[in-house]
Design an enzyme around this catalytic site. Structure first.
Site, PDB file in Angstrom:
ATOM      1  N   GLY A 175       0.770  -1.243   0.000  1.00 25.18           N
ATOM      2  CA  GLY A 175       0.000   0.000   0.000  1.00 25.18           C
ATOM      3  C   GLY A 175       0.796   1.283   0.000  1.00 25.18           C
ATOM      4  O   GLY A 175       0.309   2.314   0.456  1.00 25.18           O
ATOM      5  N   ASN A 184      -5.220   2.802 -13.162  1.00 20.17           N
ATOM      6  CA  ASN A 184      -4.222   1.873 -12.614  1.00 20.17           C
ATOM      7  C   ASN A 184      -2.834   2.474 -12.792  1.00 20.17           C
ATOM      8  O   ASN A 184      -2.644   3.349 -13.644  1.00 20.17           O
ATOM      9  CB  ASN A 184      -4.291   0.535 -13.378  1.00 20.17           C
ATOM     10  CG  ASN A 184      -3.293  -0.484 -12.862  1.00 20.17           C
ATOM     11  OD1 ASN A 184      -3.126  -0.652 -11.659  1.00 20.17           O
ATOM     12  ND2 ASN A 184      -2.581  -1.127 -13.794  1.00 20.17           N
ATOM     13  N   HIS A 221       1.186   1.252 -13.521  1.00 17.86           N
ATOM     14  CA  HIS A 221       2.027   0.120 -13.931  1.00 17.86           C
ATOM     15  C   HIS A 221       3.485   0.558 -13.834  1.00 17.86           C
ATOM     16  O   HIS A 221       3.840   1.646 -14.312  1.00 17.86           O
ATOM     17  CB  HIS A 221       1.702  -0.297 -15.369  1.00 17.86           C
ATOM     18  CG  HIS A 221       2.503  -1.462 -15.836  1.00 17.86           C
ATOM     19  ND1 HIS A 221       2.280  -2.750 -15.379  1.00 17.86           N
ATOM     20  CD2 HIS A 221       3.540  -1.552 -16.701  1.00 17.86           C
ATOM     21  CE1 HIS A 221       3.140  -3.572 -15.936  1.00 17.86           C
ATOM     22  NE2 HIS A 221       3.922  -2.876 -16.732  1.00 17.86           N
ATOM     23  N   ASP A 254      -3.324  -3.624 -19.047  1.00 18.20           N
ATOM     24  CA  ASP A 254      -2.400  -2.497 -19.256  1.00 18.20           C
ATOM     25  C   ASP A 254      -2.572  -1.836 -20.625  1.00 18.20           C
ATOM     26  O   ASP A 254      -1.632  -1.252 -21.162  1.00 18.20           O
ATOM     27  CB  ASP A 254      -0.930  -2.954 -19.109  1.00 18.20           C
ATOM     28  CG  ASP A 254      -0.634  -3.600 -17.769  1.00 18.20           C
ATOM     29  OD1 ASP A 254       0.226  -4.491 -17.699  1.00 18.20           O
ATOM     30  OD2 ASP A 254      -1.313  -3.223 -16.788  1.00 18.20           O
TER      31      ASP A 254
END
Ligand code: GRF
Length: 212
Positions: free
Chosen positions: A14, A109, A111, A152
């Protein structure tokens, strides 16, 4: 106008969640974390949420008869907390088209590489950094993108580069990339919260609020 409410999905330590917590609390990101949802029990990300009095729940995929039942539970929780943007922060599961439809263009997201390089199925965590080093790449970086039905493959919001040093190991490279992640993820959420992102097909355009 009410603040954008974030739903953060986690599966690990986290540290990206922490940078978002800190930037929301400082007011840098004009949004609030409504709920943290974990796919695993007892992870450190849950402790971080607890320390900041942020509601957090663990939803274990193997407790549900199938993937759709699991995702329906996620969707129910996110709707109950009136979440406007779903943020994947070290969340290790691939979301199905069913979930993507429920939150179209409202899922992002991060990556740990420069998409499209070193991305897609099988590219996650230390595997990404090992592939970068083994390939002999001289730069890598991090990418924040919208999530679509692919892995992705969603439209890119922000990217930043990181040099690869000759003596790097996957661990030392991961640590350098993570530092950059902790700065571009809050920046991307801030742009979204300020209404400054516009998706044009596979591209994201930065717009002034008026143009949106
Ligand atoms: C980060 O490197 C992120 O890019 C990847 O998973 C890692 C999670 O780190 N998706 P943390 O749980 O946020 O510390």
């Amino acid at each position: 106008m009410s603040k954008l409410r974030l739903g953060i999905l986690v599966s690990g330590g986290g540290s990206n969640l922490q940078s978002i917590i800190d930037k929301c609390e400082s007011g840098y990101i004009p949004a609030e974390i409504a709920i943290v949802i974990s796919s695993k029990e007892g992870i450190y990300a849950l402790k971080r949420a607890e320390k900041h009095n942020i509601p957090a729940v663990t939803v274990l995929p193997n407790k549900y008869r199938d993937r759709q039942a699991y995702e329906d539970e996620l969707i129910k929780i996110l709707r109950n907390y009136d979440v406007g943007l779903v943020v994947l922060a070290g969340y290790i599961r691939v979301l199905s088209p069913h979930f993507i439809r429920a939150y179209r263009n409202r899922i992002i997201n991060i990556h740990p590489a420069l998409i499209p390089s070193f991305s897609g199925m099988g590219y996650y965590g230390a595997k990404v950094h090992k592939a970068v080093i083994d390939y002999g790449a001289k730069i890598t970086g991090a990418t924040v993108h919208f999530v679509d039905e692919g892995t992705d493959t969603g439209p890119i919001i922000l990217q930043r580069t990181v040099p690869v040093e000759d003596d790097d190991t996957p661990e030392t490279l991961a640590a350098r990339v993570l530092k950059v992640e902790h700065s571009i993820y809050p920046d991307a959420i801030k742009l979204y919260a300020e209404g400054k992102l516009k998706i044009n097909g596979s591209r994201v355009k930065r717009v002034s609020k008026e143009e949106f």
